[in-house]
Write a protein that holds these residues in place. Structure first.
Motif, mmCIF file in Angstrom:
data_model
loop_
_atom_site.group_PDB
_atom_site.id
_atom_site.type_symbol
_atom_site.label_atom_id
_atom_site.label_comp_id
_atom_site.label_asym_id
_atom_site.label_seq_id
_atom_site.Cartn_x
_atom_site.Cartn_y
_atom_site.Cartn_z
ATOM 1 N N TRP A 10 8.323 11.954 -4.823
ATOM 2 C CA TRP A 10 8.605 10.524 -4.670
ATOM 3 C C TRP A 10 8.265 10.050 -3.267
ATOM 4 O O TRP A 10 7.719 8.970 -3.073
ATOM 5 N N ASP A 11 8.615 10.866 -2.281
ATOM 6 C CA ASP A 11 8.317 10.542 -0.886
ATOM 7 C C ASP A 11 6.808 10.381 -0.713
ATOM 8 O O ASP A 11 6.336 9.397 -0.137
ATOM 9 N N ALA A 12 6.043 11.326 -1.254
ATOM 10 C CA ALA A 12 4.585 11.265 -1.136
ATOM 11 C C ALA A 12 4.018 10.066 -1.892
ATOM 12 O O ALA A 12 3.101 9.389 -1.411
ATOM 13 N N THR A 13 4.571 9.777 -3.066
ATOM 14 C CA THR A 13 4.073 8.648 -3.856
ATOM 15 C C THR A 13 4.192 7.341 -3.085
ATOM 16 O O THR A 13 3.239 6.568 -2.993
ATOM 17 N N GLY A 14 5.375 7.084 -2.528
ATOM 18 C CA GLY A 14 5.587 5.842 -1.801
ATOM 19 C C GLY A 14 4.721 5.735 -0.555
ATOM 20 O O GLY A 14 4.034 4.725 -0.341
ATOM 21 N N ARG A 15 4.712 6.774 0.237
ATOM 22 C CA ARG A 15 3.967 6.732 1.504
ATOM 23 C C ARG A 15 2.456 6.702 1.272
ATOM 24 O O ARG A 15 1.731 5.950 1.939
ATOM 25 N N GLN A 16 1.986 7.514 0.328
ATOM 26 C CA GLN A 16 0.541 7.559 0.056
ATOM 27 C C GLN A 16 0.057 6.249 -0.573
ATOM 28 O O GLN A 16 -1.053 5.783 -0.294
ATOM 29 N N ALA A 17 0.886 5.643 -1.425
ATOM 30 C CA ALA A 17 0.490 4.382 -2.062
ATOM 31 C C ALA A 17 0.291 3.289 -1.013
ATOM 32 O O ALA A 17 -0.701 2.544 -1.053
ATOM 33 N N PHE A 18 1.213 3.194 -0.068
ATOM 34 C CA PHE A 18 1.097 2.136 0.938
ATOM 35 C C PHE A 18 0.005 2.438 1.965
ATOM 36 O O PHE A 18 -0.627 1.522 2.492
ATOM 37 N N GLN A 19 -0.224 3.714 2.228
ATOM 38 C CA GLN A 19 -1.325 4.061 3.115
ATOM 39 C C GLN A 19 -2.662 3.689 2.470
ATOM 40 O O GLN A 19 -3.550 3.120 3.125
ATOM 41 N N ALA A 20 -2.800 3.982 1.166
ATOM 42 C CA ALA A 20 -4.032 3.633 0.448
ATOM 43 C C ALA A 20 -4.183 2.119 0.341
ATOM 44 O O ALA A 20 -5.296 1.586 0.450
ATOM 45 N N MET A 21 -3.061 1.431 0.148
ATOM 46 C CA MET A 21 -3.093 -0.026 0.068
ATOM 47 C C MET A 21 -3.578 -0.617 1.392
ATOM 48 O O MET A 21 -4.336 -1.591 1.427
ATOM 49 N N ASN A 22 -3.153 -0.005 2.482
ATOM 50 C CA ASN A 22 -3.574 -0.441 3.809
ATOM 51 C C ASN A 22 -5.068 -0.188 3.998
ATOM 52 O O ASN A 22 -5.809 -1.066 4.455
ATOM 53 N N GLU A 23 -5.518 1.019 3.631
ATOM 54 C CA GLU A 23 -6.926 1.381 3.787
ATOM 55 C C GLU A 23 -7.839 0.478 2.954
ATOM 56 O O GLU A 23 -8.953 0.158 3.363
ATOM 57 N N ALA A 24 -7.337 0.048 1.793
ATOM 58 C CA ALA A 24 -8.137 -0.802 0.905
ATOM 59 C C ALA A 24 -8.049 -2.281 1.289
ATOM 60 O O ALA A 24 -8.743 -3.106 0.685
ATOM 61 N N GLY A 25 -7.219 -2.582 2.276
ATOM 62 C CA GLY A 25 -7.079 -3.969 2.712
ATOM 63 C C GLY A 25 -6.276 -4.837 1.761
ATOM 64 O O GLY A 25 -6.309 -6.071 1.842
ATOM 65 N N ILE A 26 -5.508 -4.208 0.875
ATOM 66 C CA ILE A 26 -4.720 -4.954 -0.108
ATOM 67 C C ILE A 26 -3.422 -5.456 0.519
ATOM 68 O O ILE A 26 -3.004 -6.595 0.292
ATOM 69 N N TYR A 27 -2.791 -4.594 1.307
ATOM 70 C CA TYR A 27 -1.569 -4.964 2.023
ATOM 71 C C TYR A 27 -1.591 -4.204 3.342
ATOM 72 O O TYR A 27 -1.578 -2.970 3.353
#
Length: 290
Positions: A10-27
């Motif tokens: 769960w920790d990895a899911t949350g952190r990795q999702a937002f890191q990817a969102m940042n890299e993609a310029g979504i958030y």
């Protein structure tokens, strides 16, 4: 809210999702993460529910483990109170032993469980979670009384590995992502996987190949706070939909060994209701819940 200790799925899911969102310029704005483990996520979710009700931008990671833990612990949490944002991933489970274990196959481990279940301790996630359910189904398939199985819940996949390596656990069950690196390091040996077919890049037989007709996956997703404003809720549904389609997220899925399992908004809400019924039935049939 990450309702688990650091280092787990769960920790990895949350952190990795937002890191990817940042890299993609979504958030690209900041994120405050709070880890609050215990009782299959129900402690963290209860705190989240009480402290974030009605607030925008308040999100929590959860998954199949939560559904089982609510039932098993008779928790007052009702998942329908939250806003269903997105189901993100599915991860199949693997069962592993130490590198020097005498159990060379899943059949060997099952034989040990059958001979002396109390002395063959198996570690995994929270009581009532998918790890626990998988072991219960394996015991049923092998005609071992589920109540006799010595299942010991662990705080994280890393803690399960420690128990396997130091000998306090005969075996452990967890998601591929939590065990793969330790298997690659030669610290543990994976005996089986709960997928229908063998996983590419992992030379491990399925439970079905070993003679046990079991297929089960651990899914993970995102909830919005109860009473989250509608416009903000839809914004996050849209953002996670964009995340699912991004190259940055696809890279995370590949690296972590997660399967894409996307479902958003009210369709995800309907899935949660179905899972609640399905998991309740499995727990009752396995003798783990009334």
């Amino acid at each position: 809210m990450l309702p688990a200790n650091p280092g787990g799925g769960w920790d990895a899911t949350g952190r990795q999702a937002f890191q990817a969102m940042n890299e993609a310029g979504i958030y690209t704005d900041g994120v405050n993460f709070t880890n609050k483990g215990g009782a299959g996520g129900t402690i963290g979710l209860a705190e989240f529910q009480g402290g974030q009700r009605g607030k925008p931008d308040a999100l929590a990671v959860f998954g199949a483990i939560t559904v089982g833990s609510i039932i098993l612990n008779q928790s007052p949490i009702n998942l329908t109170d939250f806003r269903p944002v997105a189901r993100l991933t599915a991860e199949y489970l693997v069962i592993a032993v130490s590198a020097d274990s005498p159990h060379q196959s899943l059949q060997d481990l099952v034989a040990a469980l059958k001979a002396d279940p109390g002395a063959t301790a198996v570690g995994g996630g929270s009581a009532g979670g998918v790890d626990h359910i998988a072991l219960a189904l394996l015991a049923q398939a092998a005609d071992i009384p589920v109540a006799d199985v010595n299942y010991i819940p662990q705080a994280s996949g890393a803690e399960t590995v420690t128990g396997i390596v130091n000998g306090t656990l005969a075996a452990g069950i967890s998601g591929i992502s939590e065990f793969a690196q330790f298997a690659e390091q030669g610290r543990i040996r994976i005996l089986g996987i709960t997928s229908a077919d063998r996983k590419e890049g992992l030379d491990v037989p399925t439970f079905k190949e070993a003679g046990y007709d079991i297929e089960i996956a651990n899914w993970r997703g995102i909830l919005g706070a109860p009473g989250m404003p509608d416009d903000n809720y839809q914004l996050w549904v849209d953002r996670f939909t964009q995340l699912n389609e991004s190259d940055a997220w696809k890279k995370v899925l590949e690296t972590q060994g997660w399967d894409q399992f996307f479902l958003a908004g009210e369709e995800f809400g309907a899935f949660i209701a179905e899972e609640n019924e399905r998991i309740a039935t499995v727990l009752k049939e396995a003798g783990l819940a009334q």
